[in-house]
Scaffold this active site. Sequence first.
Site, PDB file in Angstrom:
ATOM      1  N   GLN A 103       0.789  -1.219   0.000  1.00 43.08           N
ATOM      2  CA  GLN A 103       0.000   0.000   0.000  1.00 43.08           C
ATOM      3  C   GLN A 103       0.828   1.279   0.000  1.00 43.08           C
ATOM      4  OE1 GLN A 103      -2.555  -1.919   3.282  1.00 43.08           O
ATOM      5  NE2 GLN A 103      -3.928  -0.399   2.418  1.00 43.08           N
ATOM      6  N   ARG A 161       4.249  -0.469  12.748  1.00 40.38           N
ATOM      7  CA  ARG A 161       3.931  -1.774  12.194  1.00 40.38           C
ATOM      8  C   ARG A 161       3.960  -1.699  10.672  1.00 40.38           C
ATOM      9  NH1 ARG A 161      -1.740  -4.240  10.980  1.00 40.38           N
ATOM     10  NH2 ARG A 161      -1.115  -6.324  10.318  1.00 40.38           N
ATOM     11  N   HIS A 207       0.830  -9.669   4.280  1.00 41.54           N
ATOM     12  CA  HIS A 207      -0.287  -8.726   4.211  1.00 41.54           C
ATOM     13  C   HIS A 207      -0.833  -8.769   2.783  1.00 41.54           C
ATOM     14  CE1 HIS A 207      -2.055  -5.009   6.330  1.00 41.54           C
ATOM     15  NE2 HIS A 207      -2.772  -5.212   5.229  1.00 41.54           N
ATOM     16  N   GLU A 253      -5.280 -10.209   8.798  1.00 44.92           N
ATOM     17  CA  GLU A 253      -6.677 -10.386   8.388  1.00 44.92           C
ATOM     18  C   GLU A 253      -6.841 -11.557   7.420  1.00 44.92           C
ATOM     19  OE1 GLU A 253      -8.502  -6.775   7.069  1.00 44.92           O
ATOM     20  OE2 GLU A 253      -8.088  -5.718   8.932  1.00 44.92           O
ATOM     21  N   ASN A 396      -7.562  -6.260  14.753  1.00 43.46           N
ATOM     22  CA  ASN A 396      -7.942  -5.077  13.987  1.00 43.46           C
ATOM     23  C   ASN A 396      -9.414  -4.797  14.255  1.00 43.46           C
ATOM     24  OD1 ASN A 396      -5.380  -5.236  12.958  1.00 43.46           O
ATOM     25  ND2 ASN A 396      -5.990  -5.791  10.877  1.00 43.46           N
ATOM     26  N   TYR A 398     -12.578  -1.920  13.796  1.00 48.83           N
ATOM     27  CA  TYR A 398     -13.037  -0.690  13.158  1.00 48.83           C
ATOM     28  C   TYR A 398     -14.454  -0.292  13.560  1.00 48.83           C
ATOM     29  CZ  TYR A 398      -8.888  -0.727  10.207  1.00 48.83           C
ATOM     30  OH  TYR A 398      -7.589  -0.697   9.764  1.00 48.83           O
ATOM     31  N   GLU A 468      -4.692  -2.573  14.267  1.00 50.87           N
ATOM     32  CA  GLU A 468      -5.275  -1.542  13.399  1.00 50.87           C
ATOM     33  C   GLU A 468      -6.531  -1.005  14.056  1.00 50.87           C
ATOM     34  OE1 GLU A 468      -6.039  -2.632   9.321  1.00 50.87           O
ATOM     35  OE2 GLU A 468      -4.126  -3.709   9.133  1.00 50.87           O
ATOM     36  N   PHE A 534      -7.278   7.171   5.330  1.00 50.08           N
ATOM     37  CA  PHE A 534      -7.264   6.878   6.768  1.00 50.08           C
ATOM     38  C   PHE A 534      -6.180   7.650   7.524  1.00 50.08           C
ATOM     39  CE2 PHE A 534      -9.484   3.104   5.306  1.00 50.08           C
ATOM     40  CZ  PHE A 534     -10.234   2.672   6.394  1.00 50.08           C
TER      41      PHE A 534
END
Length: 602
Positions: A103, A161, A207, A253, A396, A398, A468, A534
């Site tokens: 990313q 991280r 990831h 994830e 994680n 949210y 996260e 984000f």
Amino acid sequence: MATTTLTLFLGVLALTSILSFNAEARPQPSDEDLGIVIGPNTGLDDDLGIVIGPHVSEDLDMVGPHTNLEDEELGTIIGPEFEIHKHDFPKDFIFGTAVSAFQVEGAKKGSGRGLTRWDEFTHMFPDKVERGDDADIGVDFYTRYKDDIKLMKELKTNGFRFSISWTRVLPNGSVRKGVNKEGVKFYNDLIDELIANEIQPSITLFHWESPFALEMEYGGFVDERIVEDFREFAKFCFENFGDRVKNWATFNEPSVYSVAGYSKGKKAPGRCSPFEVLNCPSGDSSEEPYKVTHNQILSHLAAVEEFRKCVKCQENGGKIGIVLVSHWYEPKDPNSSKDVEYARRALEYQLGWFLRPLTYGHYPAVMQKDVNIRLPEFTEEESEKLKKSLDFVGLNYYGAFFTTPLTNTNSSELSYTNDLGAKISPEQNHSPHLKTTSMGIVIYPAGLMNLLRHIQDEYKNPEIYIMENGMDEIDNGTKTLAEATNDYGRKEFIKSHILIMGKAIRLHNVRLKGYFIWSLMDNFEWERGYKMRFGLYYVDFNDNLKRHMRSSGKWLSEFLDSKESLHKCYFEGHREKGYAPKLFDTEYLDPDNWRLSYASDI
């Protein structure tokens, strides 16, 4: 005092030292304690006093201690009201930020890096990525990492991280096919620079970047051969970086990787059955997500075995775990036993799918029953080893969703979604003032408390790192710099979750060891492209990727400098007042865009 908000439901429901469901609402038998109560109130806990969701009764005497209920701005009351300061967290607690290699790094070509499945996905299926974006440049972290570490210093964070790009160090996926020394040097330099600036590196091995060479050779994670190749990759990383890195996670994830990639076709590799909404060139939604999950769990075990044998890792005091995503689930209709059942069911299908094998050595009973022969089995030896394969749980978080049973499903269309059988919604009956993010996730800080206690009670009280936590926004490029950096909603989101964490530690002795905010800066958000943001730092994609600190970042630096205390939850306070708060001066929503919706990931 009576209200009909989400705030009154979970305390009546999650008040909990009570560790079981109503018998008629339990979806499965289990030999472990069931943790947080979901559903109609069955008892009180004088210590907790969480007040969430619609009233079961107009008599507030039913809801535990409520000496603070007169404070209309507080809303969620989690134990006695007291302030939380930075010094309330353990001395070795990590406050950090997070990114992933694909990313942010860029430098996809000319640096010796091999192709990944996501490279292929973004270029071969640009219609599946918002605006046809790709991550070829990302935010150029590969060349700007030293300047970005200075940004971390401005935030006063002490942890970072990131993930290792498998093909940046092993371009074709294995040592025998060649090592990219330039990639190894990059990660060594990054780690050294972080440590020189008193920032602790935390590494995730996988990831979502599966080597394209292995995908072409045998299909990647759908094939059991991936286990030994992942073992080799993990061992290589431990040998090269384990003398300085203490915190390791095998996967990020993995449930999203399995479902969105192999059942929905929404993320790379974009596989699904023909009956799914998206047009996938190939795939089998009935079996592949379960095979991929099984191979990820066995790959985790292989990596842990290598980690235990890594002398420098052990001498360095290293720990290894996994990073799982989970939302907090509640029934869409709190008075429906079926909706209550499916809230629990959703939690088992998302979190328990991985955490039960890694704690107890077997998949959730409800999945064994429903998925049946399509669910792979562990050998007795694997099962025993899995029970000892976690030093910590990475989480994680949210927000929350609400559940009700799916209707009108086609029994011949087997898939993870239909096996789960739950309709996931951001709306709850009689709770009109919920606030959702632009991805459609219900902002629900109190859900983090419930999830932490659920893990504490049901999964043997492990060490937990929040790997996260953050809030998204849509930015289509029309915001001014002043608008883009004035993210007061994100600031309050972070404040509220830090407050919850502090209380979880002080009130319930949750073994919480760290908190990483997603994300350090705006980046390539997978199929959502660069439109979804984000970051604590705004990245100007129209001006040479310049970074600008947002107001959320400024607040965080002040809190970490011990200049502010926390005691009220912004979002629950607005629900008590009867309206949902604004998050930004200009809020963009695109609810019908499947690429931007989070619910379609699960």
